[in-house]
Scaffold this motif. Structure first.
Motif, PDB file in Angstrom:
ATOM      1  N   LEU A   1     -11.310   7.373  -1.447  1.00  0.00           N
ATOM      2  CA  LEU A   1     -10.816   7.175  -2.807  1.00  0.00           C
ATOM      3  C   LEU A   1      -9.361   7.589  -2.856  1.00  0.00           C
ATOM      4  O   LEU A   1      -8.996   8.662  -2.368  1.00  0.00           O
ATOM      5  N   THR A   2      -8.517   6.734  -3.425  1.00  0.00           N
ATOM      6  CA  THR A   2      -7.123   7.088  -3.682  1.00  0.00           C
ATOM      7  C   THR A   2      -6.963   7.198  -5.193  1.00  0.00           C
ATOM      8  O   THR A   2      -7.360   6.303  -5.935  1.00  0.00           O
ATOM      9  N   ALA A   3      -6.423   8.339  -5.638  1.00  0.00           N
ATOM     10  CA  ALA A   3      -6.296   8.597  -7.074  1.00  0.00           C
ATOM     11  C   ALA A   3      -5.123   9.536  -7.299  1.00  0.00           C
ATOM     12  O   ALA A   3      -4.446   9.960  -6.350  1.00  0.00           O
ATOM     13  N   TYR A   4      -4.900   9.882  -8.547  1.00  0.00           N
ATOM     14  CA  TYR A   4      -3.852  10.827  -8.926  1.00  0.00           C
ATOM     15  C   TYR A   4      -4.488  11.968  -9.705  1.00  0.00           C
ATOM     16  O   TYR A   4      -5.477  11.787 -10.401  1.00  0.00           O
ATOM     17  N   THR A   5      -3.904  13.148  -9.554  1.00  0.00           N
ATOM     18  CA  THR A   5      -4.342  14.311 -10.307  1.00  0.00           C
ATOM     19  C   THR A   5      -3.131  15.202 -10.553  1.00  0.00           C
ATOM     20  O   THR A   5      -2.068  14.978  -9.972  1.00  0.00           O
ATOM     21  N   LYS A   6      -3.287  16.188 -11.413  1.00  0.00           N
ATOM     22  CA  LYS A   6      -2.177  17.105 -11.667  1.00  0.00           C
ATOM     23  C   LYS A   6      -1.996  18.034 -10.474  1.00  0.00           C
ATOM     24  O   LYS A   6      -2.941  18.363  -9.772  1.00  0.00           O
ATOM     25  N   ASP A   7      -0.760  18.444 -10.287  1.00  0.00           N
ATOM     26  CA  ASP A   7      -0.382  19.282  -9.151  1.00  0.00           C
ATOM     27  C   ASP A   7      -0.640  20.762  -9.474  1.00  0.00           C
ATOM     28  O   ASP A   7       0.277  21.542  -9.651  1.00  0.00           O
ATOM     29  N   ASN A   8      -1.925  21.118  -9.581  1.00  0.00           N
ATOM     30  CA  ASN A   8      -2.300  22.513  -9.826  1.00  0.00           C
ATOM     31  C   ASN A   8      -3.728  22.745  -9.335  1.00  0.00           C
ATOM     32  O   ASN A   8      -4.437  21.804  -8.985  1.00  0.00           O
ATOM     33  N   ASN A   9      -4.132  24.002  -9.313  1.00  0.00           N
ATOM     34  CA  ASN A   9      -5.496  24.392  -8.944  1.00  0.00           C
ATOM     35  C   ASN A   9      -5.938  23.838  -7.592  1.00  0.00           C
ATOM     36  O   ASN A   9      -7.046  23.323  -7.452  1.00  0.00           O
ATOM     37  N   LEU A  10      -5.049  23.963  -6.618  1.00  0.00           N
ATOM     38  CA  LEU A  10      -5.341  23.561  -5.244  1.00  0.00           C
ATOM     39  C   LEU A  10      -5.032  24.739  -4.323  1.00  0.00           C
ATOM     40  O   LEU A  10      -4.143  25.533  -4.607  1.00  0.00           O
ATOM     41  N   THR A  11      -5.768  24.833  -3.236  1.00  0.00           N
ATOM     42  CA  THR A  11      -5.548  25.892  -2.268  1.00  0.00           C
ATOM     43  C   THR A  11      -5.822  25.374  -0.866  1.00  0.00           C
ATOM     44  O   THR A  11      -6.589  24.432  -0.697  1.00  0.00           O
ATOM     45  N   LYS A  12      -5.199  26.015   0.114  1.00  0.00           N
ATOM     46  CA  LYS A  12      -5.503  25.699   1.510  1.00  0.00           C
ATOM     47  C   LYS A  12      -6.671  26.547   2.009  1.00  0.00           C
ATOM     48  O   LYS A  12      -7.214  26.301   3.065  1.00  0.00           O
ATOM     49  N   ASP A  13      -7.038  27.568   1.238  1.00  0.00           N
ATOM     50  CA  ASP A  13      -8.009  28.567   1.667  1.00  0.00           C
ATOM     51  C   ASP A  13      -9.393  28.307   1.072  1.00  0.00           C
ATOM     52  O   ASP A  13      -9.755  28.862   0.040  1.00  0.00           O
ATOM     53  N   LEU A  14     -10.174  27.464   1.738  1.00  0.00           N
ATOM     54  CA  LEU A  14     -11.534  27.163   1.286  1.00  0.00           C
ATOM     55  C   LEU A  14     -12.415  28.405   1.318  1.00  0.00           C
ATOM     56  O   LEU A  14     -13.254  28.604   0.439  1.00  0.00           O
TER      57      LEU A  14
END
Length: 195
Positions: A115-128
């Motif tokens: 799936l290719t989509a767009y989302t806001k650039d927040n609430n992301l982490t590299k640390d699962l």
């Protein structure tokens, strides 16, 4: 000259994040394009996303998962289990590419998709691992108040959502973290070894 420098800086800042893998820490809204504010889907916590580009507070992402034959508005973590990665509006027109298709033991076809989509650039982490640790603590500290907490591997991935939903209102787990705990329980269930 200034325009060329600006374009080089812009290109570098966009390409710097290209193909960076991150994980969602909360439920995130999905948009069909970078200029739309119409929410056409939701991405669940702990979902792995590949960032293709960043622009004006939104990011273009790709998400891998599985779609069940006849169900075009849900992308799952693995075949044959109801671990939701993304729920999509039936009217959505996202770019979804099928990679492969195979039949499950029950004869139902599952397609691996991107799936290719767009989302806001927040609430992301590299640390699962930190997301899983937070979910584990919330589960342990809240679900052992009235009775011993169930072992995470006691139930299957498909059983955990209803088990958790039946009890969660009796806990102090914030609503915004309930999907995080559900994802943790499902992805660590007894039938998820090696996933």
């Amino acid at each position: 000259m200034k325009k060329n420098v600006f374009l080089m800086v812009l290109f570098f800042s966009i390409s710097l994040f290209a193909n960076e893998n991150m994980y969602t820490s909360t439920v995130k809204n999905l948009f069909e394009n970078s200029t739309s504010d119409a929410v056409k889907g939701r991405l669940l916590p702990t979902s792995k996303v590949t960032i293709l580009e960043k622009n004006n507070g939104k990011i273009k992402i790709q998400v891998e998962g599985y779609m069940k034959e006849g169900v075009s508005n849900a992308i799952y973590f693995v075949k044959e289990k109801r671990i939701l990665v993304a729920g999509l509006s039936k009217s959505a027109k996202f770019d979804i590419k099928k990679i492969s298709t195979e039949k499950a033991l029950d004869g139902v076809k599952w397609s691996k998709v991107i799936l290719t989509a767009y989302t806001k650039d927040n609430n992301l982490t590299k640390d699962l691992d930190s997301l899983y640790s937070k979910a584990q603590e919330l589960f342990k500290n809240n679900c052992a108040i009235c009775h011993p907490a169930h072992p995470v591997r006691e139930f299957t991935a498909n059983q955990w959502p209803s088990m958790f939903k039946a009890m969660v209102d009796r806990t102090a787990i914030p609503k915004m973290d309930r999907y995080l705990v559900t994802q943790y329980l499902q992805k660590h269930a007894k039938d998820m070894k090696g996933e």
